[in-house]
Design a protein around this motif. Sequence first.
Motif, PDB file in Angstrom:
ATOM      1  N   CYS A 137      30.506   2.223  13.445  1.00 18.51           N
ATOM      2  CA  CYS A 137      31.030   3.560  13.731  1.00 18.51           C
ATOM      3  C   CYS A 137      32.552   3.513  13.937  1.00 18.51           C
ATOM      4  N   CYS A 142      32.587   3.069  20.444  1.00 15.91           N
ATOM      5  CA  CYS A 142      31.165   3.193  20.114  1.00 15.91           C
ATOM      6  C   CYS A 142      30.544   1.848  19.753  1.00 15.91           C
ATOM      7  N   CYS A 163      29.545  10.967  17.876  1.00 14.00           N
ATOM      8  CA  CYS A 163      30.923  10.512  17.699  1.00 14.00           C
ATOM      9  C   CYS A 163      31.748  11.391  16.768  1.00 14.00           C
TER      10      CYS A 163
HETATM   11 ZN   LIG Z   1      29.495   6.204  17.130  1.00 12.29          ZN
END
Ligand SMILES: [Zn+2]
Length: 181
Positions: A137, A142, A163
């Motif tokens: 990500c 994250c 996100c």
């Molecule tokens: Zn993420």
Amino acid sequence: MEWVFDGGRPCLDLVNTLRSRHDDGVELLTGPDALAEWLARAGFTTGPMPVTAGNVLAAKALREAIDRVLREPEEMDVDLVNNAAAAAPAPPPRLVLADGRLRREVPAPKDPVASAFAALAADAIDLATGEAAVRICAADDCGLRFCDASPRRNRQWCSMSRCGNRAKARAHYARASARED
Ligand SMILES: [Zn+2]
């Protein structure tokens, strides 16, 4: 921190049971109960699973080997994944003839936990050699892995709701404050 099942593949969902890999990591497979819950949520079982502390260690070892195989493969990790895949192959389906009709039946595995690990390892083998890309990500806080099967292989976020929207909001805020300067 909670389970996430946004990896797009079971083996990546397993990898993502260690959250915050960008940092020191947050372990979600904290014991046999946690592993049993994950296996159930991931769809590997319908009934109670006899999960042991040894299974938890094996799950973590397989998980880390899968993560490395998908990023920087080494012989040791390849062997571990192969061994897990071969340890408990899925029992073959069988035909059942009842009242003149055929039915497909898959016998329950003798060791459901090892069988789940074998399925996860097989999934990693397919993913590692397939067309889809494995990505981390783009959010810098994250660390989740996901399978990018988008047509242009340009997916950035583990999930839009976790996100993607945060990043969009940040970018919007940065643009707005740059205009004010
Ligand atoms: Zn993420």
